[in-house]
Each structure stands twice: as structure tokens, then as C-alpha cells.
Write an enzyme that holds these catalytic residues in place. Structure first.
Site, PDB file in Angstrom:
ATOM      1  N   HIS A  29       0.848  -1.207   0.000  1.00  0.00           N
ATOM      2  CA  HIS A  29       0.000   0.000   0.000  1.00  0.00           C
ATOM      3  C   HIS A  29       0.876   1.246   0.000  1.00  0.00           C
ATOM      4  O   HIS A  29       1.734   1.418   0.851  1.00  0.00           O
ATOM      5  CB  HIS A  29      -0.915   0.004   1.234  1.00  0.00           C
ATOM      6  N   TYR A  55      -9.309   5.343   7.719  1.00  0.00           N
ATOM      7  CA  TYR A  55      -9.422   5.708   9.144  1.00  0.00           C
ATOM      8  C   TYR A  55     -10.452   6.826   9.200  1.00  0.00           C
ATOM      9  O   TYR A  55     -10.258   7.876   8.590  1.00  0.00           O
ATOM     10  CB  TYR A  55      -8.101   6.235   9.682  1.00  0.00           C
ATOM     11  N   PRO A  67      -3.713   0.585  18.848  1.00  0.00           N
ATOM     12  CA  PRO A  67      -3.454   0.065  17.491  1.00  0.00           C
ATOM     13  C   PRO A  67      -3.684   1.071  16.368  1.00  0.00           C
ATOM     14  O   PRO A  67      -3.380   0.795  15.221  1.00  0.00           O
ATOM     15  CB  PRO A  67      -4.409  -1.121  17.369  1.00  0.00           C
ATOM     16  N   TYR A 113       3.945   6.858   9.917  1.00  0.00           N
ATOM     17  CA  TYR A 113       3.105   5.697   9.598  1.00  0.00           C
ATOM     18  C   TYR A 113       3.931   4.591   8.936  1.00  0.00           C
ATOM     19  O   TYR A 113       3.777   3.416   9.253  1.00  0.00           O
ATOM     20  CB  TYR A 113       1.957   6.120   8.675  1.00  0.00           C
TER      21      TYR A 113
HETATM   22  P1  FAS Z   1       2.177 -11.318  21.982  1.00  0.00           P
HETATM   23  O1  FAS Z   1       1.231 -10.948  23.093  1.00  0.00           O
HETATM   24  O2  FAS Z   1       1.682 -11.386  20.585  1.00  0.00           O
HETATM   25  O3  FAS Z   1       2.810 -12.764  22.294  1.00  0.00           O
HETATM   26  C1  FAS Z   1       3.189 -13.125  23.602  1.00  0.00           C
HETATM   27  C2  FAS Z   1       3.129 -14.643  23.693  1.00  0.00           C
HETATM   28  O4  FAS Z   1       3.584 -15.028  24.991  1.00  0.00           O
HETATM   29  C3  FAS Z   1       1.706 -15.174  23.537  1.00  0.00           C
HETATM   30  O5  FAS Z   1       1.689 -16.231  22.611  1.00  0.00           O
HETATM   31  C4  FAS Z   1       1.351 -15.651  24.948  1.00  0.00           C
HETATM   32  O6  FAS Z   1       0.512 -16.795  24.941  1.00  0.00           O
HETATM   33  C5  FAS Z   1       2.710 -16.005  25.514  1.00  0.00           C
HETATM   34  N1  FAS Z   1       2.772 -15.938  26.978  1.00  0.00           N
HETATM   35  C6  FAS Z   1       2.163 -15.055  27.786  1.00  0.00           C
HETATM   36  N2  FAS Z   1       2.474 -15.324  29.075  1.00  0.00           N
HETATM   37  C7  FAS Z   1       3.308 -16.417  29.065  1.00  0.00           C
HETATM   38  C8  FAS Z   1       3.959 -17.160  30.069  1.00  0.00           C
HETATM   39  N3  FAS Z   1       3.828 -16.855  31.369  1.00  0.00           N
HETATM   40  N4  FAS Z   1       4.729 -18.211  29.695  1.00  0.00           N
HETATM   41  C9  FAS Z   1       4.870 -18.527  28.384  1.00  0.00           C
HETATM   42  N5  FAS Z   1       4.272 -17.853  27.367  1.00  0.00           N
HETATM   43  C10 FAS Z   1       3.502 -16.810  27.729  1.00  0.00           C
HETATM   44  N6  FAS Z   1      -0.844  -4.250  16.722  1.00  0.00           N
HETATM   45  C11 FAS Z   1      -0.941  -3.645  15.523  1.00  0.00           C
HETATM   46  O7  FAS Z   1       0.092  -3.208  14.991  1.00  0.00           O
HETATM   47  N7  FAS Z   1      -2.169  -3.510  14.899  1.00  0.00           N
HETATM   48  C12 FAS Z   1      -3.325  -4.007  15.470  1.00  0.00           C
HETATM   49  O8  FAS Z   1      -4.397  -3.882  14.902  1.00  0.00           O
HETATM   50  C13 FAS Z   1      -3.263  -4.657  16.711  1.00  0.00           C
HETATM   51  N8  FAS Z   1      -4.384  -5.186  17.293  1.00  0.00           N
HETATM   52  C14 FAS Z   1      -4.279  -5.807  18.522  1.00  0.00           C
HETATM   53  C15 FAS Z   1      -5.397  -6.363  19.160  1.00  0.00           C
HETATM   54  C16 FAS Z   1      -5.279  -6.984  20.421  1.00  0.00           C
HETATM   55  C17 FAS Z   1      -6.501  -7.591  21.094  1.00  0.00           C
HETATM   56  C18 FAS Z   1      -4.023  -7.042  21.060  1.00  0.00           C
HETATM   57  C19 FAS Z   1      -3.882  -7.684  22.421  1.00  0.00           C
HETATM   58  C20 FAS Z   1      -2.909  -6.501  20.438  1.00  0.00           C
HETATM   59  C21 FAS Z   1      -3.031  -5.887  19.159  1.00  0.00           C
HETATM   60  N9  FAS Z   1      -1.920  -5.360  18.504  1.00  0.00           N
HETATM   61  C22 FAS Z   1      -1.988  -4.748  17.300  1.00  0.00           C
HETATM   62  C23 FAS Z   1      -0.643  -5.442  19.078  1.00  0.00           C
HETATM   63  C24 FAS Z   1      -0.103  -6.815  18.812  1.00  0.00           C
HETATM   64  O9  FAS Z   1      -0.083  -7.059  17.430  1.00  0.00           O
HETATM   65  C25 FAS Z   1       1.233  -6.899  19.486  1.00  0.00           C
HETATM   66  O10 FAS Z   1       2.007  -5.730  19.266  1.00  0.00           O
HETATM   67  C26 FAS Z   1       2.011  -8.102  19.080  1.00  0.00           C
HETATM   68  O11 FAS Z   1       1.213  -9.235  19.291  1.00  0.00           O
HETATM   69  C27 FAS Z   1       3.289  -8.108  19.905  1.00  0.00           C
HETATM   70  O12 FAS Z   1       3.854  -9.347  19.788  1.00  0.00           O
HETATM   71  P2  FAS Z   1       4.568 -10.043  21.051  1.00  0.00           P
HETATM   72  O13 FAS Z   1       5.459  -9.062  21.706  1.00  0.00           O
HETATM   73  O14 FAS Z   1       5.129 -11.310  20.532  1.00  0.00           O
HETATM   74  O15 FAS Z   1       3.401 -10.317  22.107  1.00  0.00           O
HETATM   75  C1  PHB Z   2      -5.647  -4.197  11.113  1.00  0.00           C
HETATM   76  O1  PHB Z   2      -5.749  -4.500   9.905  1.00  0.00           O
HETATM   77  O2  PHB Z   2      -5.935  -4.990  12.036  1.00  0.00           O
HETATM   78  C2  PHB Z   2      -5.152  -2.819  11.457  1.00  0.00           C
HETATM   79  C3  PHB Z   2      -4.616  -2.032  10.444  1.00  0.00           C
HETATM   80  C4  PHB Z   2      -4.156  -0.763  10.764  1.00  0.00           C
HETATM   81  C5  PHB Z   2      -4.255  -0.304  12.061  1.00  0.00           C
HETATM   82  C6  PHB Z   2      -4.798  -1.106  13.070  1.00  0.00           C
HETATM   83  C7  PHB Z   2      -5.256  -2.372  12.758  1.00  0.00           C
HETATM   84  O3  PHB Z   2      -3.821   0.951  12.351  1.00  0.00           O
END
Ligand code: FAS
Ligand code: PHB
Length: 396
Positions: A72, A201, A293, A389
Site C-alpha cells: 500500500h 481511518y 493500534p 506511519y
Molecule cells: P504477543 O502478546 O503477541 O505474544 C506473547 C506470547 O507469549 C503469547 O503467545 C502468549 O501466549 C505467551 N505468553 C504469555 N504469558 C506467558 C507465560 N507466562 N509463559 C509462556 N508464554 C507466555 N498491533 C498492531 O500493529 N495492529 C493491530 O491492529 C493490533 N491489534 C491488537 C489487538 C489486540 C486484542 C491485542 C492484544 C494486540 C493488538 N496489537 C496490534 C498489538 C499486537 O499485534 C502486538 O504488538 C504483538 O502481538 C506483539 O507481539 P509479542 O510481543 O510477541 O506479544
Molecule cells: C488491522 O488490519 O488490524 C489494522 C490495520 C491498521 C491499524 C490497526 C489495525 O492501524
């Protein structure tokens, strides 16, 4: 068992770090509390910065991403029933973003780690960190009722916001900064064609909305909701009806709706833990920081932490130099705080805040409207938006 680096968490941070270290011959184990299917079932990020794409290429995982991902060169801001395109490619001198879901990134990383025969333990229980501020760091966990101990040189806490790693740091050794936003995001995934070929957005008086996608046949939509809202209150039809009300007439008219294949509410917060290193323990990704996010920074910040941490650990083992690991926390935090600022700014610009919210009130809404008016008429302001961005440059 003994390894050089014990990685806690098999999300993007842990798996990306494991892949980069494995590629340099560094012995690791990834210890994950959930099953692979559960990890893959979490629907999260959708947009990759070029730096994240480069890391996937570096570890040889670019093939499916380049084949299925969508490049994009811009996105749209919806405001007062009109769509305004932010031409990020032109404003940043040729940079783009890649739309490729976190689920796919994680899938590719999991498959690669299994193919490489690198050690990964899923469904580990009671994961605990020991002596990471001493000479003999180790991780213990229970698997199928059997207690295991992993002795290591370093521990990488990649276990997310609710993980065990940051929680294991003594309260007096860590500073935590947090801002919780007075709303959440209700997200829906559907096998329907995206409403537009680039993201929208939308700042609307009924609340923020985001039209994103995972492919040309799978869409990801969000609407701002109240903190006490519940997914159960939202039928698919109610979601589609509300989303349409928050979009420009063309988008509302052309939107293809269908059954949700995932529906969830995510809270929004800004959070940073400092420092990101405690002796032999390094925190990376959501374990150390959370951003709303809106700016699509969460996953990409995890990737930049891993870029710096892997660089430091490889330098330690190959060149016997601690310089990189000693610089890790400061280097990562410099980029983290800039992304925290941008994500807070973009969230503040695009969402509707309750009138009573801290410094907002009616004047807060008028200032927000003035800022959007200025942004849409200023190349300088749009350039600042665009370069944040696509992702600020990575050092090293
Ligand atoms: P993660 O949380 O992905 O991974 C951590 C891992 O550790 C998980 O698999 C968990 O099960 C494991 N874990 C936890 N406790 C543990 C323990 N005690 N022992 C062993 N393992 C354990 N980012 C964006 O850029 N765009 C988005 O739209 C977006 N939407 C999101 C929506 C939600 C609901 C959430 C929670 C986050 C969102 N994020 C988004 C942010 C997300 O993408 C994170 O930045 C990304 O998952 C970060 O990756 P990790 O640091 O690996 O953490
Ligand atoms: C998504 O596709 O989940 C998404 C994309 C852009 C954002 C947040 C979420 O800023």
C-alpha cells in the site's frame, strides 16, 4: 537442559528473535504457554512497516508475504463525510507499507522454526524465571505434569503484556508509564471484499471507524466502542449498520457485508516499562510496551526490539562484545517512545472523547477539528504523518 538464550513467548517477538538467533547458530528454546492453534487464533495486527518486511526477508520468510501481502502506497482519512488520501509513497520519497496479517507472520515463523528443528515447547505451564540478575539464569516450567529446568546465558521475555517476564522484575527496579483510553475497539473479521483498496481511518461524530483488510477477499473492520461494551451486545447486523453510519456515503453504499468469522473488543492503552533489560533478562515487544493500534505500531515495535536485541546477542557470541546488549534498552526505548507519541497523537486525532475526559471538554473537540483541518491542508503536516506511519528509520 542448557541453551544460550531461553525465549519466553511464541508470538511475533519470540519467534522472530528465535529465527534470527538460530540463523546465526545461537542455540535457543522457545517456551509458550498456549497451543500453536490458540496463538494463531488471536486476530491482531494487519500492517507491516518496511523494517519488519526486511526482517522477514532476512530470515528467508519473504516468499509467501510478497506473494500474498498487499503493498500500500497510501491510506485514507475519512472526515466530514469525505475521504482524503494520504499519499505515503509520495510524501516519504517512495516508502510503502505491507498489508499482511500478524496471523500469517506468526504462521510463517512457526513453520520455519519447526522445519529448522529448533526447540519449542507449547502448552508450558507455570513458567518461572530465576536468577536473571545473577550468574546462573534459568527458566522452569511444567509440561504434561513434569517439571523442567532450562539453564541459559540470557532470557528474552517475549511473553506480552500479561506475561511472566516483566512481572518477575522487582518493583523497585522498573518504572512503568501508562495511559488508558476511555474507549475500546470492537473488531470484526469477515470473508468479504474490502470496501476500498486502501485503509480508511474515519473520524466521525458517532466515533472512530477503521476499514482494513487481510487480503482482497478478507476484511478487517473496527468501530470505537465504550469501555463497558460487550461483544455479546453486537449482532453482525448491528455492527454493519453502525460501521456504515461512520463512513463516507460511497463507502457506506458499496460495503459488502457478511457473517463475522471473528468478533472481539480490545482495550486501548499506552504503556512503557523502563528499562528493557534487567541483568540477563531482556524484555521485547508487548512485554515492554503497548500502543493503541491506531498507528499500526504494536507488531512493528516488537520487530524493531528484536532487530536490536538479535544484533546485540549475535555480536556478543560472535565478536565477544557486550556493546550491543548493553545498548539494547536505550536504543529500543528511543524508537519505542517515538512510536508511543505517534500512536497517542493519531488516536487523539481520530477518536471521539467523552466531554469530561481530562483536558478535552468542548474545546478539546474544537482543537481536534482544527488539527484535522490543518493536517489535510498542509504538506508538512501530512509528511510528518506519513513518515511516522511507514515507520521511522532503524538505527544499525
Ligand atoms: P504477543 O502478546 O503477541 O505474544 C506473547 C506470547 O507469549 C503469547 O503467545 C502468549 O501466549 C505467551 N505468553 C504469555 N504469558 C506467558 C507465560 N507466562 N509463559 C509462556 N508464554 C507466555 N498491533 C498492531 O500493529 N495492529 C493491530 O491492529 C493490533 N491489534 C491488537 C489487538 C489486540 C486484542 C491485542 C492484544 C494486540 C493488538 N496489537 C496490534 C498489538 C499486537 O499485534 C502486538 O504488538 C504483538 O502481538 C506483539 O507481539 P509479542 O510481543 O510477541 O506479544
Ligand atoms: C488491522 O488490519 O488490524 C489494522 C490495520 C491498521 C491499524 C490497526 C489495525 O492501524
Amino acid at each position: 537442559m542448557r541453551v544460550q538464550v531461553a525465549i519466553i513467548g511464541a508470538g511475533p517477538s519470540g519467534l522472530l528473535l528465535g529465527a534470527l538467533l538460530h540463523q546465526s547458530g545461537i542455540d535457543t528454546i522457545v517456551i509458550e504457554q498456549r497451543s500453536p492453534d490458540y496463538v494463531l487464533s488471536r486476530i491482531r495486527a494487519g500492517v507491516l512497516e518496511q523494517g519488519t518486511v526486511n526482517l522477514m526477508d532476512r530470515i528467508g520468510l519473504g516468499k509467501r508475504m510478497h506473494a500474498e501481502g498487499l503493498v500500500h502506497g497510501g491510506f485514507n482519512l475519512g472526515y466530514r463525510n469525505t475521504r482524503h488520501r494520504i499519499d505515503i509513497n509520495k510524501l516519504t520519497g517512495g516508502k510503502n507499507v505491507m498489508v499482511y496479517g500478524q496471523t500469517e507472520v506468526t504462521h510463517d515463523l512457526m513453520d520455519a522454526r519447526a522445519a529448522a528443528g529448533a526447540k519449542t515447547v507449547y502448552e508450558a505451564e507455570n513458567v518461572q524465571l530465576h536468577d536473571f540478575d545473577g550468574a546462573s539464569p534459568r527458566v522452569t516450567y511444567t509440561k504434561d505434569g513434569v517439571q523442567h529446568e532450562v539453564q541459559c546465558d540470557f532470557i528474552a521475555g517475549c511473553d506480552g503484556y500479561h506475561g511472566a517476564s516483566r512481572a518477575a522484575v522487582p518493583a523497585g527496579s522498573i518504572r512503568q508509564h501508562e495511559r488508558v483510553y476511555p474507549f475500546g475497539w470492537l473488531g470484526v473479521l469477515s470473508d468479504t471484499p474490502p470496501v476500498a483498496h486502501e485503509l480508511i481511518y474515519s473520524n466521525h461524530e458517532r466515533g472512530f471507524a477503521l476499514c482494513s483488510m487481510r487480503s482482497k477477499t478478507r476484511s478487517r473492520y473496527y468501530i470505537q466502542c465504550s469501555l463497558d461494551d460487550k461483544v455479546e451486545r453486537w449482532s453482525d447486523q448491528a455492527f454493519w449498520d453502525e460501521l456504515r453510519l461512520r463512513l463516507d456515503p460511497e463507502a457506506a453504499e458499496s460495503m459488502v457485508t457478511g457473517p463475522s468469522i471473528e468478533k472481539s473488543i480490545a482495550p486501548l492503552r499506552s504503556f512503557v516499562a523502563e528499562p528493557m533489560r534487567f541483568g540477563k533478562l531482556f524484555l521485547a515487544g508487548d512485554a515492554a510496551h503497548i500502543v493503541p493500534p491506531t498507528g499500526a505500531k504494536g507488531l512493528n515495535l516488537a520487530a524493531s526490539d528484536v532487530h536490536y536485541l538479535s544484533h546485540g546477542l549475535i555480536e556478543y557470541y560472535q565478536d565477544k562484545s557486550p556493546a550491543g546488549i548493553n545498548a539494547y534498552s536505550d536504543r529500543s526505548l528511543r524508537r519505542v517512545w517515538k512510536a508511543v507519541r505517534f500512536s497517542w497523537w493519531f488516536t487523539s486525532l481520530m477518536h471521539r472523547f467523552p466531554p469530561h475526559e481530562h483536558d478535552r471538554g468542548e474545546i478539546g473537540q474544537k482543537i481536534q477539528e482544527a488539527e484535522i483541518d490543518y493536517l489535510l491542508g498542509s504538506t508538512a503536516a501530512s509528511t510528518a504523518l506519513a513518515e511516522n506511519y511507514v515507520g521511522l528509520p532503524l538505527e544499525v
